[in-house]
Design an enzyme around this catalytic site. Structure first.
Site, PDB file in Angstrom:
ATOM      1  CD  GLU A 212      -1.568  -5.070  -9.030  1.00 53.35           C
ATOM      2  OE1 GLU A 212      -1.164  -5.208  -7.877  1.00 53.35           O
ATOM      3  OE2 GLU A 212      -2.769  -4.956  -9.292  1.00 53.35           O
ATOM      4  CE  LYS A 227      -6.501  -9.814 -10.812  1.00 57.13           C
ATOM      5  NZ  LYS A 227      -6.423  -8.723 -11.790  1.00 57.13           N
TER       6      LYS A 227
END
Ligand SMILES: NC(=O)C1=CN([C@@H]2O[C@H](COP(=O)(O)OP(=O)(O)OC[C@H]3O[C@@H](n4cnc5c(N)ncnc54)[C@H](O)[C@@H]3O)[C@@H](O)[C@H]2O)C=CC1
Ligand SMILES: N[C@@H](CC=O)C(=O)O
Length: 346
Positions: A212, A227
């Site tokens: 990220e 997630k």
């Protein structure tokens, strides 16, 4: 033959990957998929923006240097990111939203998705923030405006888990799941086993396009938490928010811990899981676990991910595949576009 006009919002690794696929495979898609894609606009906070209703040269976009304001180098381009104009007024049928994931409030990506959906424009995205934090609202906006909101790449990048579980396993009575759901942390744990330091392994994962924008999200479990929320809400009909999911990461695992695990025939893995309780509620968490090497998830290494769905009818159904990567994730965007084509072109 259908030609979809697409605008790319965010032009980092993933949307550049999509532009590369378009450059290399558009002609083939006409024959095999029944559609082609024309890029009519691109916007990126760092690079600027460009719009061309007649279509942009995907090869030229892929070759654009990663310099601040680089779009100003192209005819019709500008160093400013005119996000709203590109999203609403480039003439796009769909946007591919791939700006950074904001794990706190999902912005500004959520606003980008809302702008598109409210304007009757389909959205495909790999961004976890809007789905985990505002998924129900955005799906409702999409439904009210008769357009699609697709996000296969938000979990396990190009490995098709969301559609597989929600469509192919519908009726199999999914009771829970556990999985390795972050490519970066799994890559870091694997490389530490090879003797790399934690920091060097994170730097490699960044270079390879797995991490990220702020890799803290990868190594502290925040990315997996998003997630887990996405999968639990989608597949277990839960209404989890991130604060419902206890979360810890891998940053406290030392080289000594890794060596001890290896010596005892086990491996550290960052596991995200959720399951339905007897009272119907759903419990979820994210934590590093020491798995014996016989465990099906123990041998999943590098940026590979895997998730095991616990179903009432089939027992465990496990899917393994890429969990991160530019082209891998761009493929997920393509799979979303195929889903849109199959649903709306009939
Ligand atoms: N790289 C991967 O393997 C995967 C990435 N994702 C998600 O896909 C998205 C994109 O990932 P990458 O391309 O790897 O990230 P990246 O960091 O390479 O690119 C993101 C781009 O968005 C731009 N951006 C940031 N804020 C913006 C704003 N307000 N307006 C316009 N542009 C803005 C940045 O300048 C950057 O070029 C992220 O949300 C990530 O979490 C999901 C699955 C896998
Ligand atoms: N940074 C993420 C990218 C995909 O979601 C990861 O490493 O898994």
């Amino acid at each position: 033959m259908t030609e979809y006009k697409i605008a790319l919002v965010g032009f980092g690794g993933v949307n550049r990957g999509l532009a590369q696929l378009i450059a290399e495979r558009n002609a083939e898609w006409k024959a095999t998929l029944g559609f082609s894609l024309k890029i009519v606009g691109v916007t990126d906070l760092f690079l600027g923006s460009i719009v061309a209703r007649e279509g942009l040269d995907a090869r030229q976009l892929v070759a654009l240097p990663g310099e601040q304001g680089a779009f100003a180098q192209l005819p019709g381009g500008t160093a400013e990111a005119f996000n709203e104009t590109i999203i609403k007024h480039s003439g796009a049928d769909m946007i591919s939203e791939a700006t950074f994931t904001n794990p706190v409030d999902g912005e500004p990506a959520t606003t980008f998705c809302r702008w598109a959906l409210e304007s009757g424009i389909h959205v495909v995205t790999t961004n976890k923030g809007p789905i985990a934090l505002h998924g129900a609202e955005l799906k409702d906006v999409a439904r009210r405006n008769g357009v699609a909101f697709e996000y296969e790449g938000s979990v396990m990048s190009g490995t098709p888990v969301i559609r597989l579980a929600s469509q192919a396993l519908a009726g199999a009575d999914i009771q829970g799941f556990e999985g390795i759901l972050n490519g970066t942390s799994n890559y870091v744990l694997t490389r530490m086993k090879d003797g790399l330091t934690f920091n060097d392994a994170v730097a490699q994962a960044q270079q390879l396009g797995y991490a990220e924008a702020d890799p803290t999200a990868d190594v502290e479990g925040y990315d997996v938490r998003l997630k887990v929320v996405i999968l639990a809400n989608e597949l277990l009909n839960a209404r989890l928010t991130v604060s419902d999911v206890a979360c810890s990461g891998i940053s406290s695992i030392s080289p000594k811990d890794i060596a001890q695990a290896t010596a005892s025939g086990a491996s550290w893995k960052l596991i995200g899981s959720a399951h339905r309780e007897a009272d119907g509620s759903v419990r979820a968490n994210v934590e590093a676990r020491l798995l014996p090497n016989e465990h099906p998830l123990a041998s999943v290494s590098g940026a590979l991910n895997a998730v095991s769905f616990n179903t009432g009818l089939l027992g465990a159904v496990t899917v393994c595949g890429p969990g991160a990567g530019r082209i891998e994730t761009a493929f997920a965007l393509l799979s979303d576009i195929i889903a849109i084509h199959n649903r709306y072109s009939k």
